[in-house]
Write a protein that holds these residues in place. Sequence first.
Motif, PDB file in Angstrom:
ATOM      1  N   THR A 118       0.798  -1.302  -0.132  1.00  0.00           N
ATOM      2  CA  THR A 118      -0.115   0.098   0.117  1.00  0.00           C
ATOM      3  C   THR A 118       0.870   1.041  -0.038  1.00  0.00           C
ATOM      4  OG1 THR A 118      -1.822  -1.265   1.034  1.00  0.00           O
ATOM      5  CG2 THR A 118      -1.985   1.239   1.061  1.00  0.00           C
ATOM      6  N   ASP A 119       1.727   1.430   0.909  1.00  0.00           N
ATOM      7  CA  ASP A 119       2.773   2.460   0.903  1.00  0.00           C
ATOM      8  C   ASP A 119       4.192   2.052   1.084  1.00  0.00           C
ATOM      9  OD1 ASP A 119       3.705   4.868   1.631  1.00  0.00           O
ATOM     10  OD2 ASP A 119       2.012   5.560   3.074  1.00  0.00           O
ATOM     11  N   ASN A 142      -2.807   0.479  -3.483  1.00  0.00           N
ATOM     12  CA  ASN A 142      -3.403   1.614  -2.894  1.00  0.00           C
ATOM     13  C   ASN A 142      -4.658   2.066  -3.751  1.00  0.00           C
ATOM     14  OD1 ASN A 142      -3.858   3.563  -0.968  1.00  0.00           O
ATOM     15  ND2 ASN A 142      -2.236   4.982  -1.586  1.00  0.00           N
ATOM     16  N   VAL A 143      -5.851   1.555  -3.227  1.00  0.00           N
ATOM     17  CA  VAL A 143      -7.039   2.205  -3.760  1.00  0.00           C
ATOM     18  C   VAL A 143      -7.500   3.248  -2.876  1.00  0.00           C
ATOM     19  CG1 VAL A 143      -9.175   1.551  -4.270  1.00  0.00           C
ATOM     20  CG2 VAL A 143      -7.457   0.122  -5.086  1.00  0.00           C
ATOM     21  N   SER A 144      -8.036   4.319  -3.201  1.00  0.00           N
ATOM     22  CA  SER A 144      -8.373   5.610  -2.436  1.00  0.00           C
ATOM     23  C   SER A 144      -9.206   4.991  -1.186  1.00  0.00           C
ATOM     24  CB  SER A 144      -9.235   6.468  -3.202  1.00  0.00           C
ATOM     25  OG  SER A 144     -10.029   7.236  -2.460  1.00  0.00           O
ATOM     26  N   LYS A 146     -10.833   6.824   0.579  1.00  0.00           N
ATOM     27  CA  LYS A 146     -12.279   7.546   0.524  1.00  0.00           C
ATOM     28  C   LYS A 146     -13.155   7.014  -0.244  1.00  0.00           C
ATOM     29  CE  LYS A 146     -13.556  12.380   0.184  1.00  0.00           C
ATOM     30  NZ  LYS A 146     -13.639  12.672   1.558  1.00  0.00           N
ATOM     31  N   LEU A 147     -12.722   6.434  -1.485  1.00  0.00           N
ATOM     32  CA  LEU A 147     -13.573   5.574  -2.342  1.00  0.00           C
ATOM     33  C   LEU A 147     -14.132   4.368  -1.677  1.00  0.00           C
ATOM     34  CD1 LEU A 147     -14.404   5.584  -5.542  1.00  0.00           C
ATOM     35  CD2 LEU A 147     -12.658   3.925  -5.724  1.00  0.00           C
ATOM     36  N   GLN A 148     -13.456   3.724  -1.030  1.00  0.00           N
ATOM     37  CA  GLN A 148     -13.936   2.343  -0.447  1.00  0.00           C
ATOM     38  C   GLN A 148     -15.025   2.360   0.731  1.00  0.00           C
ATOM     39  OE1 GLN A 148     -11.117  -0.906   0.331  1.00  0.00           O
ATOM     40  NE2 GLN A 148      -9.402   0.306  -0.711  1.00  0.00           N
ATOM     41  N   GLN A 176      -3.624   1.572   6.215  1.00  0.00           N
ATOM     42  CA  GLN A 176      -5.130   1.895   5.708  1.00  0.00           C
ATOM     43  C   GLN A 176      -6.227   1.955   6.901  1.00  0.00           C
ATOM     44  OE1 GLN A 176      -5.782  -1.619   2.765  1.00  0.00           O
ATOM     45  NE2 GLN A 176      -3.504  -2.113   3.606  1.00  0.00           N
ATOM     46  N   GLU A 179      -6.437   5.517   7.972  1.00  0.00           N
ATOM     47  CA  GLU A 179      -7.233   6.355   6.886  1.00  0.00           C
ATOM     48  C   GLU A 179      -8.897   6.045   7.114  1.00  0.00           C
ATOM     49  OE1 GLU A 179      -5.438   5.600   3.092  1.00  0.00           O
ATOM     50  OE2 GLU A 179      -3.543   6.570   3.577  1.00  0.00           O
ATOM     51  N   GLU A 183     -12.138   8.423   7.537  1.00  0.00           N
ATOM     52  CA  GLU A 183     -13.135   8.299   6.718  1.00  0.00           C
ATOM     53  C   GLU A 183     -14.571   7.923   7.605  1.00  0.00           C
ATOM     54  OE1 GLU A 183     -12.905   9.659   3.891  1.00  0.00           O
ATOM     55  OE2 GLU A 183     -10.684  10.155   3.926  1.00  0.00           O
ATOM     56  N   GLN A 289       0.472   3.405  -9.634  1.00  0.00           N
ATOM     57  CA  GLN A 289      -0.593   3.014  -8.862  1.00  0.00           C
ATOM     58  C   GLN A 289      -1.438   2.080  -9.893  1.00  0.00           C
ATOM     59  OE1 GLN A 289      -1.312   4.550  -5.881  1.00  0.00           O
ATOM     60  NE2 GLN A 289       0.641   5.095  -6.086  1.00  0.00           N
TER      61      GLN A 289
END
Length: 313
Positions: A118-119, A142-144, A146-148, A176, A179, A183, A289
């Motif tokens: 991821t990072d 690394n999928v957003s 915020k999106l998930q 993760q 984050e 969110e 990405q």
Amino acid sequence: MLGLILTAALAISFVGCGKKTAAKDNEPIKIGILQLIDQTALTDARKGFEAELAAAGYKGKKIKIDYVNAQGDQSNLRTMSEKLKKDQNVVNLALATPAAQALQKVDPDTPMVFTAITDPKEAGLTTNLKQPDTNATGVTDNVSMKLQIKFLHHLLPKAQTVGIIYNAAESNSLTQVKEAEKELKQLGIKVKKLTVATTNDVDQATRSMAKKVDAIYLPTDNTMAAAMVTVGKISRKTKVPVIPGASTMVRDGGVANEGLDYEKLGRQTAKLAIKIIKGQQVSDLPVEQPKDITIIKNEKMMQALGISDDQLE
């Protein structure tokens, strides 16, 4: 006479060198693969990596793949990293953060591509994603976040408390979880967290969490991914939906997610490896990405939990 002898000797020498170079050129390309653990996402990424190499002509006698799997054991990671270093591969693939960290520590020189991380900066693999300053580059998963989390909230709008289960020893997961918690709280959703050390802890942790929450979110955590069949059984029994970060985790027991296909991730990573094989430097290959983000669903789990396709729209 002496000049003729020297000339003949040099000729023989050059012929010998020519044969040696030709033989070396005909040798297979050596590639090492270090996989952290047996879990669907990592295995899919590895298969995608090998398939893309084959599609580019690196197959059969043209390639020699040295695949090792640490089975989640940290001591195995070091031993296997030492083995790959001795093999003097053209490039090594590391699957998951702990595998990449172990391999880079043992062998900071052999070019390495990584995936399912991821990072990379947080993991210490490089300090510059655009122009890697170590021996490592690759493709993140690394999928957003915020999106998930937005997807989770859209799918389960009545969920007031969401549980997160992860292995705190995985730096990937820590990033993760931090984050995801941020969110969720911004949406006014309460968060409960539990950690596991091994797959043996997953059953009890999931049962305990299911009693306290309306839904469970799982990051792309290797320990949880390896135990998704167990998680799925508990989810079905308790009627608490699980939204995982990886498509493979959905397939193995989750409900749905907006995420990536790990087989495609492996193929994307292989394209970087091919560039290295052809002579490009790691420093010239920015960390990438994932390119393909899509909605993945587990229809059987959706049906079992009373979730319709209409809720995905």
